[in-house]
Design a protein around this motif. Structure first.
Motif, PDB file in Angstrom:
ATOM      1  N   ARG A 225       0.836  -1.199   0.000  1.00 53.89           N
ATOM      2  CA  ARG A 225       0.000   0.000   0.000  1.00 53.89           C
ATOM      3  C   ARG A 225       0.875   1.254   0.000  1.00 53.89           C
ATOM      4  N   TRP A 226       1.982   1.215   0.734  1.00 51.48           N
ATOM      5  CA  TRP A 226       2.926   2.342   0.765  1.00 51.48           C
ATOM      6  C   TRP A 226       3.447   2.629  -0.641  1.00 51.48           C
ATOM      7  N   SER A 227       3.778   1.577  -1.388  1.00 48.62           N
ATOM      8  CA  SER A 227       4.303   1.745  -2.745  1.00 48.62           C
ATOM      9  C   SER A 227       3.223   2.217  -3.711  1.00 48.62           C
ATOM     10  N   ALA A 228       1.995   1.713  -3.547  1.00 45.45           N
ATOM     11  CA  ALA A 228       0.932   2.028  -4.495  1.00 45.45           C
ATOM     12  C   ALA A 228       0.256   3.362  -4.203  1.00 45.45           C
ATOM     13  N   GLU A 229       0.105   3.730  -2.915  1.00 42.30           N
ATOM     14  CA  GLU A 229      -0.687   4.906  -2.558  1.00 42.30           C
ATOM     15  C   GLU A 229       0.158   6.125  -2.209  1.00 42.30           C
ATOM     16  N   TYR A 230       1.334   5.904  -1.637  1.00 43.40           N
ATOM     17  CA  TYR A 230       2.106   7.015  -1.073  1.00 43.40           C
ATOM     18  C   TYR A 230       3.217   7.493  -1.998  1.00 43.40           C
ATOM     19  N   LEU A 231       3.911   6.570  -2.658  1.00 50.22           N
ATOM     20  CA  LEU A 231       5.094   6.949  -3.417  1.00 50.22           C
ATOM     21  C   LEU A 231       4.773   7.894  -4.569  1.00 50.22           C
ATOM     22  N   HIS A 232       3.658   7.659  -5.268  1.00 47.62           N
ATOM     23  CA  HIS A 232       3.368   8.496  -6.437  1.00 47.62           C
ATOM     24  C   HIS A 232       3.076   9.929  -6.049  1.00 47.62           C
ATOM     25  N   GLU A 233       2.638  10.170  -4.795  1.00 49.25           N
ATOM     26  CA  GLU A 233       2.374  11.533  -4.362  1.00 49.25           C
ATOM     27  C   GLU A 233       3.661  12.317  -4.125  1.00 49.25           C
ATOM     28  N   LEU A 234       4.790  11.602  -3.954  1.00 51.30           N
ATOM     29  CA  LEU A 234       6.067  12.285  -3.724  1.00 51.30           C
ATOM     30  C   LEU A 234       6.668  12.843  -5.008  1.00 51.30           C
ATOM     31  N   GLN A 235       6.121  12.483  -6.160  1.00 55.95           N
ATOM     32  CA  GLN A 235       6.690  12.914  -7.435  1.00 55.95           C
ATOM     33  C   GLN A 235       6.212  14.295  -7.860  1.00 55.95           C
ATOM     34  N   GLN A 236       5.258  14.867  -7.152  1.00 55.01           N
ATOM     35  CA  GLN A 236       4.729  16.171  -7.530  1.00 55.01           C
ATOM     36  C   GLN A 236       5.734  17.267  -7.186  1.00 55.01           C
ATOM     37  N   LYS A 237       5.942  18.198  -8.115  1.00 57.33           N
ATOM     38  CA  LYS A 237       6.844  19.324  -7.920  1.00 57.33           C
ATOM     39  C   LYS A 237       6.020  20.612  -7.987  1.00 57.33           C
ATOM     40  N   VAL A 238       6.037  21.360  -6.894  1.00 51.68           N
ATOM     41  CA  VAL A 238       5.202  22.556  -6.806  1.00 51.68           C
ATOM     42  C   VAL A 238       5.997  23.832  -7.049  1.00 51.68           C
ATOM     43  N   LYS A 239       7.314  23.804  -6.944  1.00 49.78           N
ATOM     44  CA  LYS A 239       8.136  24.984  -7.229  1.00 49.78           C
ATOM     45  C   LYS A 239       9.503  24.538  -7.722  1.00 49.78           C
ATOM     46  N   TRP A 240      10.259  25.528  -8.240  1.00 48.02           N
ATOM     47  CA  TRP A 240      11.571  25.241  -8.837  1.00 48.02           C
ATOM     48  C   TRP A 240      11.433  24.167  -9.912  1.00 48.02           C
ATOM     49  N   THR A 241      10.535  24.411 -10.853  1.00 46.11           N
ATOM     50  CA  THR A 241      10.231  23.418 -11.887  1.00 46.11           C
ATOM     51  C   THR A 241      11.016  23.637 -13.180  1.00 46.11           C
ATOM     52  N   LYS A 242      11.775  24.750 -13.291  1.00 46.65           N
ATOM     53  CA  LYS A 242      12.511  25.046 -14.511  1.00 46.65           C
ATOM     54  C   LYS A 242      14.013  24.954 -14.266  1.00 46.65           C
ATOM     55  N   LYS A 243      14.726  24.534 -15.296  1.00 46.06           N
ATOM     56  CA  LYS A 243      16.185  24.457 -15.219  1.00 46.06           C
ATOM     57  C   LYS A 243      16.786  25.853 -15.324  1.00 46.06           C
ATOM     58  N   GLN A 244      17.803  26.101 -14.502  1.00 46.04           N
ATOM     59  CA  GLN A 244      18.476  27.389 -14.499  1.00 46.04           C
ATOM     60  C   GLN A 244      19.964  27.192 -14.804  1.00 46.04           C
ATOM     61  N   LYS A 245      20.628  28.275 -15.141  1.00 42.20           N
ATOM     62  CA  LYS A 245      22.055  28.216 -15.418  1.00 42.20           C
ATOM     63  C   LYS A 245      22.818  27.886 -14.146  1.00 42.20           C
ATOM     64  N   ASN A 246      23.776  26.977 -14.263  1.00 41.58           N
ATOM     65  CA  ASN A 246      24.567  26.570 -13.113  1.00 41.58           C
ATOM     66  C   ASN A 246      25.507  27.682 -12.656  1.00 41.58           C
ATOM     67  N   LEU A 247      25.756  27.731 -11.366  1.00 34.44           N
ATOM     68  CA  LEU A 247      26.771  28.612 -10.809  1.00 34.44           C
ATOM     69  C   LEU A 247      28.143  27.990 -11.065  1.00 34.44           C
ATOM     70  N   ASN A 248      29.110  28.789 -11.479  1.00 33.75           N
ATOM     71  CA  ASN A 248      30.440  28.278 -11.813  1.00 33.75           C
ATOM     72  C   ASN A 248      31.490  28.819 -10.863  1.00 33.75           C
ATOM     73  N   GLU A 249      32.606  28.122 -10.790  1.00 37.91           N
ATOM     74  CA  GLU A 249      33.724  28.590  -9.977  1.00 37.91           C
ATOM     75  C   GLU A 249      34.279  29.891 -10.555  1.00 37.91           C
ATOM     76  N   GLY A 250      34.544  30.839  -9.670  1.00 37.62           N
ATOM     77  CA  GLY A 250      35.036  32.141 -10.096  1.00 37.62           C
ATOM     78  C   GLY A 250      33.960  33.190 -10.217  1.00 37.62           C
ATOM     79  N   ASP A 251      32.677  32.804 -10.172  1.00 33.37           N
ATOM     80  CA  ASP A 251      31.596  33.788 -10.267  1.00 33.37           C
ATOM     81  C   ASP A 251      31.550  34.657  -9.012  1.00 33.37           C
TER      82      ASP A 251
END
Length: 356
Positions: free
Chosen positions: A274-300
């Protein structure tokens, strides 16, 4: 732009002015924008079947005023250590007398005595946690320096608690136990109010709050009365919710020892299914920070955000080292400032444009 247009008309003047103000360091410090990155995947310990509290997070909440029922004694401050299981979200709470490393080590011993050893323990960078880690490492080194051979040494080596600290001032890295602390405070605030309890009374209240937290649903409640009872963390601890309504007496059936053991194993496996069928799929939802951003680099060059300071007083630093996750996204950076080196999550850093 209004003043310039009194004598001249410049094509795309708005973009030119924005480019000029964007290259101004003072303007950027007044309107700096902190970095962010697409939300990372859940750690394997959150989605892997394991014994409750195999991987555990811990945090403190308080202070809570306690008193002695004796004339002349002043009130004192007590705290609560909240342990939470990564897989089942089960909660274990211990009352602690102060915030020293020894007090936390004593609460950790009580936790292990009741819930067994945890393989990994995650916490923030509070001074009592850092002190406890150093003390445990010293005790471990003294123990293993001795000429101890055989099973005891192998067992202790295999079951040593591994500490993991999240980056400083990055509570979103420990959202699991931060949410548990919030829930604990929610119930304690309504139970205690302005009253002052003794240490024993507080321990009793904390145990009852722990039972309530372990009886919370892990999944959304169903409106169908024919569905099974909702899955709770207590199912993985005791086989059922700790706070339940009065039920009629049911005649017990006679089971042989073998059949009873098979029944217990089947119930446990049923909970995990039941944990695998009912609970795990709810953990996949992303409510913020959904877009990829430019990485921070050394020296910035970056500004280091401080919650108690205005943005114009934030320190300027240069990124010396970046820490990436399994997918290559930068999550943490070591920054050199005029006051020394600090480690911060990227959400506490604002990248300064190269034009400034």
């Amino acid at each position: 732009m209004a003043i310039v247009r009194q004598r001249f008309w410049i094509f795309h003047a708005r973009g030119v002015i924005r480019k000029i103000t964007g290259s101004c360091l003072q303007c950027f410090r007044c309107h700096s924008k902190l970095n962010n990155q697409i939300v990372g995947d859940l750690p394997s310990s959150r989605v892997t079947v394991a014994r409750p509290f195999t991987v555990t997070g811990v945090d403190f909440c308080g202070p809570i005023t306690t008193t002695y029922l004796l004339r002349g004694y002043r009130t004192t401050k007590s705290y609560i250590a909240v342990f939470i299981c990564f897989a089942t979200k089960a909660v274990h709470m211990e009352v602690v007398s102060d915030l020293t490393a020894k007090a936390f080590l004593a609460s950790l011993k009580r936790f292990v005595a009741r819930r067994d050893l945890c393989l990994k323990l995650f916490c923030d960078n509070a001074t009592n946690f850092v002190g406890t880690r150093k003390e445990l490492e010293e005790m471990k080194c003294k123990f293993f320096d001795q000429q101890v051979q055989g099973k005891i040494s192998k067992y202790c080596t295999a079951n040593s608690i591994e500490f993991h600290h999240i980056p400083p001032r990055s509570p979103h890295f420990g959202g699991l136990w931060e949410a548990a602390v919030k829930s604990a405070k929610y119930h304690l605030a309504r139970i205690l109010g302005q009253s002052h309890l003794t240490f024993e009374e507080l321990a009793t209240v904390v145990a009852e709050v722990e039972a309530v937290l372990n009886s919370r649903p892990l999944t959304t409640l169903s409106n169908d009365p024919n569905d099974e009872s909702v899955l709770t963390p207590a199912h993985f601890l005791t086989g059922g919710p700790l706070v339940r309504t009065v039920e009629p007496t049911v005649d017990s059936e006679e089971w042989s020892h073998k059949d009873r053991w098979l029944r217990i194993s089947a119930i446990q496996q049923h909970f995990w299914r039941r944990w695998s069928a009912e609970y795990l799929h709810e953990l996949q939802q992303k409510v913020k920070w959904t877009k990829k951003q430019k990485n921070l680099n050394e020296g910035d060059m970056v500004l280091i955000a401080e919650e108690n300071l205005p943005s114009k007083q934030w320190l300027i630093g240069r990124v010396l080292k970046v820490t990436r996750d399994a997918k290559g996204w930068v999550r943490v950076a070591d920054v050199k400032t005029k006051n020394g080196e600090v480690c911060r999550a990227i959400h506490k850093l604002a990248s300064i444009p190269s034009e400034c």
